[in-house]
Scaffold this motif. Structure first.
Motif, mmCIF file in Angstrom:
data_model
loop_
_atom_site.group_PDB
_atom_site.id
_atom_site.type_symbol
_atom_site.label_atom_id
_atom_site.label_comp_id
_atom_site.label_asym_id
_atom_site.label_seq_id
_atom_site.Cartn_x
_atom_site.Cartn_y
_atom_site.Cartn_z
ATOM 1 N N ALA A 251 7.657 -2.029 9.475
ATOM 2 C CA ALA A 251 7.446 -2.977 8.377
ATOM 3 C C ALA A 251 6.102 -2.748 7.703
ATOM 4 O O ALA A 251 6.000 -2.768 6.464
ATOM 5 N N LEU A 252 5.073 -2.508 8.488
ATOM 6 C CA LEU A 252 3.735 -2.301 7.936
ATOM 7 C C LEU A 252 3.682 -1.029 7.089
ATOM 8 O O LEU A 252 3.109 -1.033 5.996
ATOM 9 N N VAL A 253 4.282 0.045 7.555
ATOM 10 C CA VAL A 253 4.331 1.282 6.773
ATOM 11 C C VAL A 253 5.093 1.050 5.473
ATOM 12 O O VAL A 253 4.645 1.450 4.395
ATOM 13 N N ARG A 254 6.220 0.380 5.559
ATOM 14 C CA ARG A 254 7.038 0.126 4.376
ATOM 15 C C ARG A 254 6.263 -0.703 3.340
ATOM 16 O O ARG A 254 6.242 -0.378 2.160
ATOM 17 N N VAL A 255 5.587 -1.748 3.791
ATOM 18 C CA VAL A 255 4.808 -2.590 2.874
ATOM 19 C C VAL A 255 3.661 -1.790 2.261
ATOM 20 O O VAL A 255 3.436 -1.839 1.051
ATOM 21 N N PHE A 256 2.934 -1.052 3.083
ATOM 22 C CA PHE A 256 1.793 -0.271 2.595
ATOM 23 C C PHE A 256 2.230 0.722 1.517
ATOM 24 O O PHE A 256 1.654 0.775 0.432
ATOM 25 N N VAL A 257 3.266 1.494 1.797
ATOM 26 C CA VAL A 257 3.728 2.521 0.857
ATOM 27 C C VAL A 257 4.331 1.878 -0.390
ATOM 28 O O VAL A 257 4.025 2.280 -1.517
ATOM 29 N N THR A 258 5.165 0.878 -0.204
ATOM 30 C CA THR A 258 5.821 0.236 -1.342
ATOM 31 C C THR A 258 4.803 -0.411 -2.273
ATOM 32 O O THR A 258 4.886 -0.258 -3.498
ATOM 33 N N GLN A 259 3.837 -1.126 -1.709
ATOM 34 C CA GLN A 259 2.845 -1.805 -2.543
ATOM 35 C C GLN A 259 1.989 -0.802 -3.320
ATOM 36 O O GLN A 259 1.746 -0.980 -4.505
ATOM 37 N N TRP A 260 1.529 0.262 -2.648
ATOM 38 C CA TRP A 260 0.732 1.258 -3.354
ATOM 39 C C TRP A 260 1.576 1.977 -4.413
ATOM 40 O O TRP A 260 1.093 2.251 -5.508
ATOM 41 N N ASP A 261 2.823 2.303 -4.086
ATOM 42 C CA ASP A 261 3.689 2.968 -5.057
ATOM 43 C C ASP A 261 3.904 2.098 -6.292
ATOM 44 O O ASP A 261 3.885 2.590 -7.418
ATOM 45 N N GLU A 262 4.113 0.797 -6.092
ATOM 46 C CA GLU A 262 4.341 -0.099 -7.227
ATOM 47 C C GLU A 262 3.080 -0.282 -8.054
ATOM 48 O O GLU A 262 3.138 -0.361 -9.280
ATOM 49 N N TRP A 263 1.936 -0.368 -7.385
ATOM 50 C CA TRP A 263 0.680 -0.607 -8.074
ATOM 51 C C TRP A 263 0.115 0.667 -8.693
ATOM 52 O O TRP A 263 -0.590 0.632 -9.681
ATOM 53 N N PRO B 135 8.288 11.689 2.207
ATOM 54 C CA PRO B 135 9.434 11.055 1.545
ATOM 55 C C PRO B 135 9.178 9.624 1.091
ATOM 56 O O PRO B 135 8.046 9.144 1.090
ATOM 57 N N ASP B 136 10.272 8.945 0.747
ATOM 58 C CA ASP B 136 10.189 7.575 0.248
ATOM 59 C C ASP B 136 9.757 6.607 1.347
ATOM 60 O O ASP B 136 9.652 6.970 2.520
ATOM 61 N N ALA B 137 9.530 5.362 0.956
ATOM 62 C CA ALA B 137 8.983 4.353 1.866
ATOM 63 C C ALA B 137 9.866 4.132 3.087
ATOM 64 O O ALA B 137 9.351 4.001 4.211
ATOM 65 N N ASP B 138 11.173 4.079 2.916
ATOM 66 C CA ASP B 138 12.049 3.835 4.057
ATOM 67 C C ASP B 138 12.023 5.000 5.047
ATOM 68 O O ASP B 138 11.989 4.787 6.264
ATOM 69 N N ALA B 139 12.036 6.212 4.537
ATOM 70 C CA ALA B 139 11.975 7.378 5.419
ATOM 71 C C ALA B 139 10.626 7.443 6.130
ATOM 72 O O ALA B 139 10.561 7.776 7.320
#
Length: 115
Positions: A8-20, A92-96
């Protein structure tokens, strides 16, 4: 669940940075400034370690929370360097990433650190 907080922490970190920061320029600029200015480095460290990682770690594994949080932060920062600074294409993407790196983060958060 606590047993999947690493993912969950990796997913949040990557997703938030990717969006921002879709192009990764802000992360790279942050790294450059951190390397040049100790005061900025302390603020970024506090933001990542104290603001993001330590509260999660302390809740699920309060023993050695500071060490655990710093190990997690080192992994996340390294992941950011690979993804947004070095632009490694195989990252790869956030989920991977969550599936691949999450177990390492989870071990830092809840595993045995005595070995």
């Amino acid at each position: 669940p606590d047993s999947r907080q690493g993912e969950a922490l990796v997913r949040v970190f990557v997703t938030q940075w990717d969006e921002w920061d879709a192009e990764g320029e802000r992360f790279a600029a942050t790294v450059r400034v951190v390397l040049e200015d100790g005061a900025v480095a302390a603020r970024v460290r506090d933001m990542i370690v104290a603001g993001l990682v330590t509260p999660v770690v302390a809740r699920i594994a309060p023993d050695r929370a500071d060490l655990r949080a710093q190990l997690v932060a080192s992994q996340l920062i390294g992941l950011g360097m690979a993804r947004w600074v070095s632009r490694l294409e195989a990252v790869p993407d956030a989920d991977a990433l969550a599936a691949a790196v999450g177990p390492t983060i989870q071990r830092y958060m809840t595993g045995d650190l005595t070995r």
